[in-house]
Design an enzyme around this catalytic site. Structure first.
Site, PDB file in Angstrom:
ATOM      1  N   CYS A 113      13.309  10.747   7.297  1.00  0.00           N
ATOM      2  CA  CYS A 113      13.112  10.118   8.610  1.00  0.00           C
ATOM      3  C   CYS A 113      14.372  10.031   9.355  1.00  0.00           C
ATOM      4  O   CYS A 113      14.523  10.243  10.531  1.00  0.00           O
ATOM      5  CB  CYS A 113      12.972   8.475   8.508  1.00  0.00           C
ATOM      6  SG  CYS A 113      13.954   7.587   7.333  1.00  0.00           S
ATOM      7  N   GLU A 143       9.772   0.819  10.359  1.00  0.00           N
ATOM      8  CA  GLU A 143      10.914   1.734  10.288  1.00  0.00           C
ATOM      9  C   GLU A 143      10.121   3.134  10.614  1.00  0.00           C
ATOM     10  O   GLU A 143       9.233   3.590   9.599  1.00  0.00           O
ATOM     11  CB  GLU A 143      11.293   1.855   8.972  1.00  0.00           C
ATOM     12  CG  GLU A 143      12.055   0.515   8.664  1.00  0.00           C
ATOM     13  CD  GLU A 143      13.291   0.416   9.115  1.00  0.00           C
ATOM     14  OE1 GLU A 143      13.922   1.489   9.799  1.00  0.00           O
ATOM     15  OE2 GLU A 143      13.804  -0.906   9.420  1.00  0.00           O
ATOM     16  N   GLU A 201       9.054  15.124  15.909  1.00  0.00           N
ATOM     17  CA  GLU A 201       9.534  15.331  14.473  1.00  0.00           C
ATOM     18  C   GLU A 201       8.857  16.298  13.613  1.00  0.00           C
ATOM     19  O   GLU A 201       7.479  16.249  13.551  1.00  0.00           O
ATOM     20  CB  GLU A 201       9.550  13.751  13.718  1.00  0.00           C
ATOM     21  CG  GLU A 201       9.886  13.318  12.595  1.00  0.00           C
ATOM     22  CD  GLU A 201       9.949  12.241  11.852  1.00  0.00           C
ATOM     23  OE1 GLU A 201       8.799  11.803  12.089  1.00  0.00           O
ATOM     24  OE2 GLU A 201      10.704  11.905  11.390  1.00  0.00           O
ATOM     25  N   LYS A 224       0.798  -1.204   0.079  1.00  0.00           N
ATOM     26  CA  LYS A 224      -0.061  -0.093   0.100  1.00  0.00           C
ATOM     27  C   LYS A 224       1.094   1.356  -0.086  1.00  0.00           C
ATOM     28  O   LYS A 224       1.520   1.510   1.053  1.00  0.00           O
ATOM     29  CB  LYS A 224      -1.014   0.122   1.348  1.00  0.00           C
ATOM     30  CG  LYS A 224      -2.176   0.800   0.892  1.00  0.00           C
ATOM     31  CD  LYS A 224      -2.794   1.716   2.027  1.00  0.00           C
ATOM     32  CE  LYS A 224      -1.968   2.712   2.747  1.00  0.00           C
ATOM     33  NZ  LYS A 224      -1.954   4.073   2.003  1.00  0.00           N
TER      34      LYS A 224
HETATM   35  P1  NAD Z   1       2.247   8.082   8.229  1.00  0.00           P
HETATM   36  O1  NAD Z   1       2.302   7.227   9.269  1.00  0.00           O
HETATM   37  O2  NAD Z   1       1.132   8.937   8.358  1.00  0.00           O
HETATM   38  O3  NAD Z   1       1.832   7.054   7.008  1.00  0.00           O
HETATM   39  C1  NAD Z   1       2.742   6.124   6.449  1.00  0.00           C
HETATM   40  C2  NAD Z   1       1.846   4.997   5.693  1.00  0.00           C
HETATM   41  O4  NAD Z   1       0.867   4.590   6.868  1.00  0.00           O
HETATM   42  C3  NAD Z   1       0.838   5.784   4.609  1.00  0.00           C
HETATM   43  O5  NAD Z   1       0.902   4.712   3.449  1.00  0.00           O
HETATM   44  C4  NAD Z   1      -0.420   5.672   5.165  1.00  0.00           C
HETATM   45  O6  NAD Z   1      -1.328   5.608   4.446  1.00  0.00           O
HETATM   46  C5  NAD Z   1      -0.519   4.490   6.105  1.00  0.00           C
HETATM   47  N1  NAD Z   1      -1.332   4.517   7.375  1.00  0.00           N
HETATM   48  C6  NAD Z   1      -2.106   5.704   7.803  1.00  0.00           C
HETATM   49  N2  NAD Z   1      -2.694   5.321   8.825  1.00  0.00           N
HETATM   50  C7  NAD Z   1      -2.699   3.872   9.016  1.00  0.00           C
HETATM   51  C8  NAD Z   1      -3.175   2.818   9.610  1.00  0.00           C
HETATM   52  N3  NAD Z   1      -4.039   3.218  10.989  1.00  0.00           N
HETATM   53  N4  NAD Z   1      -2.809   1.415   9.378  1.00  0.00           N
HETATM   54  C9  NAD Z   1      -2.003   1.286   8.554  1.00  0.00           C
HETATM   55  N5  NAD Z   1      -1.444   2.343   7.575  1.00  0.00           N
HETATM   56  C10 NAD Z   1      -1.754   3.449   7.816  1.00  0.00           C
HETATM   57  O7  NAD Z   1       3.320   8.624   7.768  1.00  0.00           O
HETATM   58  P2  NAD Z   1       3.854   9.559   6.609  1.00  0.00           P
HETATM   59  O8  NAD Z   1       3.536  11.140   6.930  1.00  0.00           O
HETATM   60  O9  NAD Z   1       3.359   9.120   5.355  1.00  0.00           O
HETATM   61  O10 NAD Z   1       5.320   9.683   6.669  1.00  0.00           O
HETATM   62  C11 NAD Z   1       6.249  10.097   7.314  1.00  0.00           C
HETATM   63  C12 NAD Z   1       6.772   9.415   8.386  1.00  0.00           C
HETATM   64  O11 NAD Z   1       7.538   8.339   7.868  1.00  0.00           O
HETATM   65  C13 NAD Z   1       7.856  10.252   9.272  1.00  0.00           C
HETATM   66  O12 NAD Z   1       7.317   9.896  10.609  1.00  0.00           O
HETATM   67  C14 NAD Z   1       9.175   9.622   8.892  1.00  0.00           C
HETATM   68  O13 NAD Z   1      10.151   9.597   9.759  1.00  0.00           O
HETATM   69  C15 NAD Z   1       8.687   8.195   8.765  1.00  0.00           C
HETATM   70  N6  NAD Z   1       9.743   7.408   7.784  1.00  0.00           N
HETATM   71  C16 NAD Z   1      10.540   6.767   8.344  1.00  0.00           C
HETATM   72  C17 NAD Z   1      11.547   6.031   7.614  1.00  0.00           C
HETATM   73  C18 NAD Z   1      12.486   5.128   8.052  1.00  0.00           C
HETATM   74  O14 NAD Z   1      12.919   4.196   7.482  1.00  0.00           O
HETATM   75  N7  NAD Z   1      12.372   4.796   9.624  1.00  0.00           N
HETATM   76  C19 NAD Z   1      11.577   6.204   6.032  1.00  0.00           C
HETATM   77  C20 NAD Z   1      10.843   6.860   5.717  1.00  0.00           C
HETATM   78  C21 NAD Z   1       9.728   7.825   6.287  1.00  0.00           C
END
Ligand code: NAD
Length: 507
Positions: free
Chosen positions: A309, A275, A410, A199
């Site tokens: 991230c 992650e 963050e 997804k």
């Molecule tokens: P987010 O957590 O809002 O969304 C990430 C994904 O999760 C999206 O595809 C979203 O649709 C999905 N999602 C949202 N609610 C969900 C639920 N209840 N159940 C399952 N899936 C759900 O994050 P974002 O705003 O898209 O991305 C930014 C975040 O990602 C930041 O916190 C960043 O640090 C983190 N990030 C971490 C890494 C790493 O490797 N550690 C890499 C990239 C981004």
């Protein structure tokens, strides 16, 4: 005479025109759900728009997947696993992964422009992402061989330890590196012999859909080995991560959602790797060459508009060089070009969405209220030519209490909080005084100090005199609330396999 348009309005029109033209060249033809090797409408027939963050115009409408669509995709994945993919030996999986890498590489320019349109990242950085995506498939193609398990022959007993795939895994990725994060997930899952339902983030579904098209157009995998369900987190992500027939969940995103994912997976006792977010420190020692330190610190926070991230968002700079380093950072910020991400000269593109701009601006307001002094930026740019886009100025803020929310949470934008230090132990206490532990950076020419600081930083990945460069083979992942599990390594392959022991009596 220059042929460049002059007024802000003309420059905005020129960018819009360029984006429409690029969209007509690189958008995927299919924006349905990719299930069982076909593009299909969602069961409810609903769609959602993905918006170009540079122009504010709708790029495409993608299928809005929900629980029924996730069920269909999981079924298709199991069918592919049972009927075909589980019979693929290591050699065939290796060839498939290598062919995917070759195909991604052959489409680098197109995929980079598509990513730049959908996410807003400078095309120069999107090109690095696409190369990194191809590299993932190549790296895991290499690991497929030699993953043969162990045997133990002892007395009247013969034991085998073999690695088996889970079968079907569910993978959820964020919007900051859409194709790259999808590749970090897909490559090890396939290498280990699994089928998958992916997804993508709702803000950036297009590069995953284009990758799906490339898989089909080039006949790279049996139908149903990879499925893509686009849609919103709660509607499509939650049913996937809580699905009883999904045997392993891999999630990249925010810590808050990661906790929900872990709870959903717990319902079925599904294995999970996460992650998550970060608030990573960069520590600058007094012996540094200022110019080099400025370059590293600047890239640590401003690469990908701070939407990394691992972004180095807290700077700890030694008193002896602080004034010089900060002056250097101010000059570096002055020299940055905010603009059209399709332009090779652009350093900072827009953020991914209005929502993300609002989120960053709320933190900037908070930092102001909490007594922060802005040494650079702190607002949206006032250039009329950028008014359509989700731009935020690269920002340096000093004087915040380390306990303040703008320092602890963050921001995920181009905002660097600065702290000066002269006592190593006090500095290191602050460095580790956050809930996160994803990454860190150390800048010094003193090898002993560098090693000591790298050991003292509580994080899963520490760079010395470098930042952001992630090399397949070196595990990446977080301590504390930054996650569970490691990407980019043999450990990752192990996360996608379960261990079976066969203990045979020879009597
Ligand atoms: P987010 O957590 O809002 O969304 C990430 C994904 O999760 C999206 O595809 C979203 O649709 C999905 N999602 C949202 N609610 C969900 C639920 N209840 N159940 C399952 N899936 C759900 O994050 P974002 O705003 O898209 O991305 C930014 C975040 O990602 C930041 O916190 C960043 O640090 C983190 N990030 C971490 C890494 C790493 O490797 N550690 C890499 C990239 C981004």
């Amino acid at each position: 005479m220059s042929s460049q348009p002059e007024s802000a309005a003309e420059r905005r029109d020129a960018v819009r025109e360029r984006h429409r033209e690029t969209a007509s060249e690189v958008l995927p033809e299919h924006t349905g759900l990719y299930v069982g090797g076909e593009f299909v409408d969602s069961a409810a027939g609903e769609t959602f728009d993905t918006v170009d963050p540079t122009t504010g115009e709708v790029l495409a409408s993608a299928a809005r997947g929900r629980e029924a669509d996730v069920d269909r995709a999981v079924e298709a994945a199991w069918r592919a696993f049972d009927e075909e993919w589980s019979g693929y030996g290591a050699g065939r999986r290796q060839r498939a992964l290598t062919a995917i890498a070759d195909t991604i590489e052959a489409h680098t320019e197109e995929l980079a422009r598509l990513e730049s349109l959908d996410n807003g990242k400078p095309v120069s950085e999107a090109t690095i992402d696409v190369r990194g995506a191809a590299e993932q498939f190549r790296y895991f193609a290499g690991l497929v061989r030699g993953n043969d398990g162990e045997t133990m022959a002892e007395g009247s007993r013969y034991g085998q330890v073999i690695k088996e795939p889970y079968g079907v895994v569910g993978q959820v990725v964020p919007w900051n590196f859409p194709l790259l994060m999808a590749s970090w997930k897909l490559a090890p899952a396939l290498a280990a012999g699994n089928c998958t339902v992916l997804k993508p983030a709702e803000q950036t579904p297009l590069s995953a859909l284009r990758l799906a098209e490339l898989l089909t157009e080039n006949d790279l995998l049996p139908d149903g080995v990879v499925n893509v369900v686009t849609g919103y987190g709660e509607e499509a992500g939650a049913p996937l991560t809580g699905h009883p027939d999904v045997r392993k969940v891999a999630f990249t995103g925010s810590t808050a959602v990661g906790k929900e994912v872990m709870k959903a997976a717990a319902e079925n006792v599904t294995d999970v790797t996460l992650e998550l977010g970060g608030k990573s420190p960069v520590v600058v020692f007094p012996d540094v060459e200022v110019e080099k330190a400025v370059r590293l610190v600047s890239s640590a926070i401003f690469y990908n508009t701070g939407e990394c991230c691992e972004a180095g968002s807290r700077l700890f700079v030694h008193d002896d060089v602080a004034d010089e380093v900060l002056a250097g950072l101010q000059a570096a910020i002055d020299g940055m070009t905010l603009g059209d991400p399709l332009d090779e000269e652009t350093d900072l593109g827009p953020k991914v969405s209005r929502e993300q701009v609002d989120r960053t601006m709320e933190y900037l307001d908070l930092a102001r209220e909490e007594g922060g002094q802005f040494l650079a930026g702190g607002d949206r740019p006032d250039d009329e030519a950028l008014a359509d886009g989700c731009y935020v100025e690269p920002t340096l803020v000093e004087g915040l209490d380390h306990d303040s929310r703008a320092v602890q949470e963050e921001i995920f934008g181009p905002v660097l909080s600065v702290f000066r230090w002269d006592d190593y132990d006090e500095m290191m206490t602050l460095v580790n005084d956050v809930d996160y532990g994803l990454a860190g950076g150390v800048v010094t020419n003193d090898a002993t100090k560098a090693q000591r600081a790298a050991r003292d930083i509580q994080a899963g990945y520490v760079w010395i005199n470098s930042y952001h460069d992630l090399v397949p083979g070196l595990p990446f992942g977080g301590y504390k609330q930054s996650g569970i599990g490691r990407e980019l390594s043999e450990e990752t392959l192990a996360h996608y396999q379960q261990t079976k022991t066969i203990n045979q009596s020879l009597r």
